[in-house]
Design an enzyme around this catalytic site. Structure first.
Site, PDB file in Angstrom:
ATOM      1  CB  SER A 151     -27.435 -38.938 -74.751  1.00 57.51           C
ATOM      2  OG  SER A 151     -26.857 -38.029 -73.820  1.00 57.51           O
ATOM      3  CG  HIS A 172     -29.172 -42.685 -76.656  1.00 62.45           C
ATOM      4  ND1 HIS A 172     -29.594 -41.683 -77.502  1.00 62.45           N
ATOM      5  CD2 HIS A 172     -29.355 -42.201 -75.397  1.00 62.45           C
ATOM      6  CE1 HIS A 172     -29.999 -40.654 -76.791  1.00 62.45           C
ATOM      7  NE2 HIS A 172     -29.873 -40.941 -75.515  1.00 62.45           N
ATOM      8  CD  GLU A 184     -30.277 -41.974 -81.326  1.00 58.56           C
ATOM      9  OE1 GLU A 184     -30.567 -41.170 -82.246  1.00 58.56           O
ATOM     10  OE2 GLU A 184     -29.608 -41.651 -80.321  1.00 58.56           O
ATOM     11  CG  ASN A 223     -29.800 -36.491 -77.918  1.00 56.07           C
ATOM     12  OD1 ASN A 223     -30.980 -36.245 -77.704  1.00 56.07           O
ATOM     13  ND2 ASN A 223     -29.055 -37.167 -77.063  1.00 56.07           N
TER      14      ASN A 223
END
Length: 325
Positions: A151, A172, A184, A223
Site C-alpha cells: 500500500s 493493491h 489499484e 491512501n
C-alpha cells in the site's frame, strides 16, 4: 504465457463476500481457469486475496514461511466461507470447489515453479519485499508477472533487483479483500503495456474494479486521499479539540463515511498506516510526512488495532469494540 491468466470459463468471478459492502452477485467459477496464481504471505490480506482468486476459478498456492500462519489462514477462511454458505450467498459445492483449488505450502521453490502471477502480501518492509522479489525472479518462469499488494512502496523500488522490470507492478487490494471491490493497479516507468493489460484483466475476472495508475506515486490514490483525512483527525486529537470517538462520529454522521478514520485504522492495522507514513517521509524528506507522535507511540507499544486487542480503541477477543483506549 501471459495469456494463460486471461483464459477460463465465462462464469468466473468473485462470489459475494460475507459482509454487505458490495453488490457483486454470486457467480463463483464452476471449473478452474488455466492460470496459476501464487500468493506469498498468509496474513489476513494474503489469505483473502488467495480465496478471491480461488473463487474465480484460478488454481492458487498460498505460501508462508510459518505452517502456523497457514493453519490460521485456512481456519479463518473456513469460518468466512461457512457464514457465506449459511446465508445463501454461496453454495456448499462452490465453497468446496474453491478450497479444492487452494493449496497452502511453506515451499516457495516448488510453489513458484509454474506460477503465472505472483501476488506478494508480505510484511510492509521494503528490504523484505526486495529480497523476496529478487528470489522470485530466479524461481519463476520468464513470463510470470510479479505483483505486490504493498500500500506504500512503488513497483520500481520493489522490483529494483529483478531482471524483469517490465513484468513488475502493484496490485493493491483493500481490506477485507473478499469484500472491497477496488484494486489499484500501479505501473512503474518500466512496466509494459502487456503486463498492465493482464493485471487489469485479472482484477476484472475477480469481480473487482481496477483503478489504474499510469505513473507511480507513494501511497497511490486511495491512501493519499485517506491519509489527508487521517492526518487531520490525528491533528485534531493531539490538539485536544475532540475525542477519538467524536471525530469518528463526525465522519460517519456528517460525511456519510461507513467508518471513522480511527475505526478504519484499527481495522486495517496501525502498523500499516505507520509504514505508509515512513515510506512517504523516506521519499520526500518532509518532516510533515513523518508518523504523528500518538500513532508512533501506539505502534511502538504494540497496540496495532483489532488484531492486537488495542489501538485507538480497545477490543474483546471477538473483535468487538469496548471503548477508547
Amino acid at each position: 504465457m501471459l495469456a494463460s491468466i486471461l483464459d477460463g470459463d465465462d462464469a468466473a468471478g468473485a462470489a459475494r463476500p460475507d459482509e454487505e459492502l458490495t453488490d457483486v452477485e454470486n457467480n463463483a467459477a464452476d471449473t478452474p481457469t488455466d492460470g496459476r496464481i501464487l500468493v506469498v504471505g498468509a496474513g489476513a490480506m494474503g489469505a483473502q486475496i488467495a480465496m478471491a482468486c480461488a473463487l474465480a476459478g484460478y488454481r492458487v498456492r498460498l505460501h508462508d514461511i510459518a505452517e502456523e500462519s497457514l493453519e490460521k489462514a485456512r481456519a479463518n477462511l473456513t469460518g468466512v466461507m461457512e457464514r457465506r454458505v449459511a446465508k445463501g450467498r454461496l453454495s456448499q459445492a462452490e465453497s468446496d470447489a474453491a478450497f479444492a483449488r487452494l493449496e497452502s505450502t511453506t515451499d516457495l521453490d516448488g510453489a513458484a515453479v509454474d506460477a503465472d502471477v505472483v501476488i506478494e502480501a508480505a510484511v510492509e518492509k521494503l528490504e523484505v519485499k526486495q529480497d523476496l522479489f529478487a528470489r522470485l525472479d530466479t524461481l519463476c518462469p520468464s513470463h510470470t508477472i510479479l505483483a505486490s499488494n504493498s500500500s506504500s512502496f512503488v513497483p520500481s523500488a520493489i522490483g529494483a533487483r529483478t531482471e524483469r522490470p517490465d513484468r513488475v507492478c502493484n496490485l493493491h487490494f483493500f481490506n477485507p479483500a473478499l469484500v472491497m471491490k477496488c484494486v489499484e493497479v500501479v505501473r512503474s516507468p518500466d512496466t509494459s503495456d502487456a503486463t498492465m493489460d493482464a493485471a487489469v484483466a485479472l482484477v476484472e475476472r475477480l469481480g473487482k474494479e481496477a483503478v489504474v495508475l499510469n505513473k507511480e506515486i507513494n501511497g497511490f490514490v486511495a491512501n493519499r486521499i485517506l491519509g489527508a483525512l487521517r492526518d487531520e483527525a490525528v491533528a485534531l486529537l493531539e490538539g485536544g479539540y475532540a475525542s477519538v470517538s467524536d471525530i469518528d462520529k463526525a465522519c460517519r454522521t456528517a460525511l456519510g463515511h461507513p467508518m471513522g478514520p480511527f475505526e478504519l485504522q484499527d481495522m486495517t492495522g496501525l502498523d500499516i498506516g505507520h509504514a505508509v507514513k515512513q515510506g512517504r517521509y523516506a521519499e520526500s524528506g518532509d518532516p510533515a510526512d513523518q508518523p504523528q507522535r500518538s500513532l508512533a507511540e501506539r505502534v511502538e507499544a504494540g497496540h496495532l488495532g483489532r488484531k492486537t486487542g488495542q489501538g485507538w480503541y480497545r477490543y474483546d477477543s471477538e473483535g468487538n469494540k469496548l471503548g477508547e483506549a
